[in-house]
Design an enzyme around this catalytic site. Structure first.
Site, PDB file in Angstrom:
ATOM      1  N   GLY A 105       0.528  -1.041  -0.431  1.00 49.49           N
ATOM      2  CA  GLY A 105      -0.201   0.118   0.147  1.00 49.49           C
ATOM      3  C   GLY A 105       0.998   1.048   0.125  1.00 49.49           C
ATOM      4  O   GLY A 105       0.374   1.945   0.401  1.00 49.49           O
ATOM      5  N   ALA A 110       3.589   1.852  -8.692  1.00 50.95           N
ATOM      6  CA  ALA A 110       3.426   3.689  -9.052  1.00 50.95           C
ATOM      7  C   ALA A 110       4.846   4.308  -8.885  1.00 50.95           C
ATOM      8  O   ALA A 110       5.382   5.142 -10.265  1.00 50.95           O
ATOM      9  CB  ALA A 110       2.764   3.899  -8.468  1.00 50.95           C
ATOM     10  N   ASP A 152      -2.058   6.334  -7.047  1.00 48.95           N
ATOM     11  CA  ASP A 152      -1.036   6.410  -7.023  1.00 48.95           C
ATOM     12  C   ASP A 152      -0.840   7.243  -7.713  1.00 48.95           C
ATOM     13  O   ASP A 152       0.658   7.908  -7.579  1.00 48.95           O
ATOM     14  CB  ASP A 152      -1.140   4.678  -7.114  1.00 48.95           C
ATOM     15  CG  ASP A 152      -0.953   3.915  -5.626  1.00 48.95           C
ATOM     16  OD1 ASP A 152      -2.398   3.983  -5.299  1.00 48.95           O
ATOM     17  OD2 ASP A 152      -0.714   2.696  -5.718  1.00 48.95           O
TER      18      ASP A 152
HETATM   19  O1  PMV Z   1      -1.996   0.974  -3.956  1.00 47.64           O
HETATM   20  P1  PMV Z   1      -2.838   0.360  -2.678  1.00 47.64           P
HETATM   21  O2  PMV Z   1      -2.780  -0.694  -1.793  1.00 47.64           O
HETATM   22  O3  PMV Z   1      -2.223   1.738  -1.993  1.00 47.64           O
HETATM   23  O4  PMV Z   1      -3.993   0.892  -2.905  1.00 47.64           O
HETATM   24  C1  PMV Z   1      -4.730   1.893  -3.641  1.00 47.64           C
HETATM   25  C2  PMV Z   1      -6.376   1.923  -3.468  1.00 47.64           C
HETATM   26  C3  PMV Z   1      -7.514   1.727  -3.918  1.00 47.64           C
HETATM   27  O5  PMV Z   1      -8.396   2.452  -3.656  1.00 47.64           O
HETATM   28  C4  PMV Z   1      -7.651   0.365  -3.083  1.00 47.64           C
HETATM   29  C5  PMV Z   1      -7.408   1.371  -5.427  1.00 47.64           C
HETATM   30  C6  PMV Z   1      -7.407   1.803  -6.358  1.00 47.64           C
HETATM   31  O6  PMV Z   1      -6.897   2.406  -7.414  1.00 47.64           O
HETATM   32  O7  PMV Z   1      -7.863   3.964  -5.810  1.00 47.64           O
END
Ligand code: PMV
Length: 315
Positions: A105, A110, A152
């Site tokens: 997370g 990215a 992201d």
């Molecule tokens: O990449 P992460 O694990 O920080 O998750 C992104 C956030 C979500 O809302 C779960 C998915 C998205 O595409 O926004």
């Protein structure tokens, strides 16, 4: 030609994950303590068209032409060539590395894409503006998890706090009253795609219930933005707790995340929640600066495998 280097930070989502996929706002901030780096080096002895991609962290070294269609690094490199309309690029080595834990997370995918896209475009003499960098990184994000909201790649590209609404113009903003976050990693790797897919299933099975959850999260995110703008950052604590409870109801938390969230609160945090896709990965706690060290220790003593303390708004 000198080596060209680009870096991109990690990130955490403060409010609004998952609901953001369904059109609600979310807030994300860069985390500069962890970074991805890309270096582009000319290879004057090699023929044009030679592009070597190296990612020592994952033991990868391959020529671009040998990397398969869905490879994220190759996709990033090819997207730059396509964007710049270059068919026969000068020979080079592209090397990526990252201190951002993966699948937790913190936006590692990215950040690697953004650093690589920036470094390569600059190496080719045509640096790209932020909006294009972000758009190309989004295409790579789609390989990682089908229908990403785009938050992201946006926060990692702009390197500023972002108030993000899917499909809307990017809105970065200033945090005039800085606040401190402790980020704690459960150590459990959890692919975002799985949690996002399960939320989709839940939504399809019971659209009304999930719509209500998304809307409640959207309201919290708007309140949080107002609290940040007016400098009432302590108000973010209860909003984080509320957001976490809604993510629990959505089924994307885990016993480990809940445990760390409680440990932080018991140790005096002003609020805590999971951050990102959930099921594993990281939680974040809002803390008084003077409590950060103690709360960090409590989290480490109770199962966190790694912590980062970051000040939001100090850039
Ligand atoms: O990449 P992460 O694990 O920080 O998750 C992104 C956030 C979500 O809302 C779960 C998915 C998205 O595409 O926004």
């Amino acid at each position: 030609m000198p080596a060209i280097r680009a870096i991109a930070p990690g990130k955490v989502i403060l409010f609004g994950e998952h609901a953001v996929v369904y059109g609600q706002p979310a807030i994300a901030v860069p985390v500069e303590q962890v970074q991805a780096q890309a270096v582009a080096l000319a290879e004057p002895r090699r023929p044009d068209g030679f592009v070597l991609v190296q990612a020592p962290d994952i033991g990868l070294e391959a020529q671009l032409e040998d990397l398969p269609e869905g490879d994220p690094l190759a996709t990033a490199v090819r997207s730059v060539l396509r964007e710049l309309n270059i068919r026969n690029p000068p020979a080079c080595t592209l090397r990526v590395s990252s201190t951002i834990p993966i699948a937790s997370g913190l936006g590692s995918g990215a950040a690697v894409s953004v650093a690589l896209i920036r470094a390569y475009a600059s190496f080719l003499g045509r640096p790209l503006e932020d909006a294009r960098v972000s758009a190309l990184a989004y295409e790579v994000e789609r390989l990682h998890h089908g229908t990403p909201s785009g938050i992201d790649n946006t926060v990692v590209t702009y390197r500023r706090p972002v108030y993000f609404v899917r499909g809307k113009t990017v809105e970065t903003f200033y945090v005039t009253t800085p606040f401190t976050l402790v980020i704690a990693d459960t150590g459990i790797h959890s692919p975002t795609a799985v949690a996002v897919g399960d939320v989709r299933k839940g939504y399809e099975a019971d659209p009304e219930q999930y719509e209500a959850l998304f809307e409640a999260i959207g309201r919290i995110t708007k309140e949080a933005r107002a609290a940040i703008d007016s400098g009432h950052t302590a108000a973010l604590g209860p909003l984080m707790d509320e957001n976490h409870a809604l993510l629990v109801a959505m089924g994307v938390s885990s016993p480990e995340l809940d445990r760390l969230a409680h440990v932080a609160l018991d140790a005096g945090a002003l609020g805590s929640k999971l951050s990102g896709g959930g099921r594993g990965g990281n939680m974040i706690a809002l803390v008084e600066n003077s409590d950060a060290e103690r709360i960090t220790q409590e989290l480490l003593d109770n199962g966190a495998v790694r912590t980062i303390t970051t000040m939001v708004g100090d850039r």
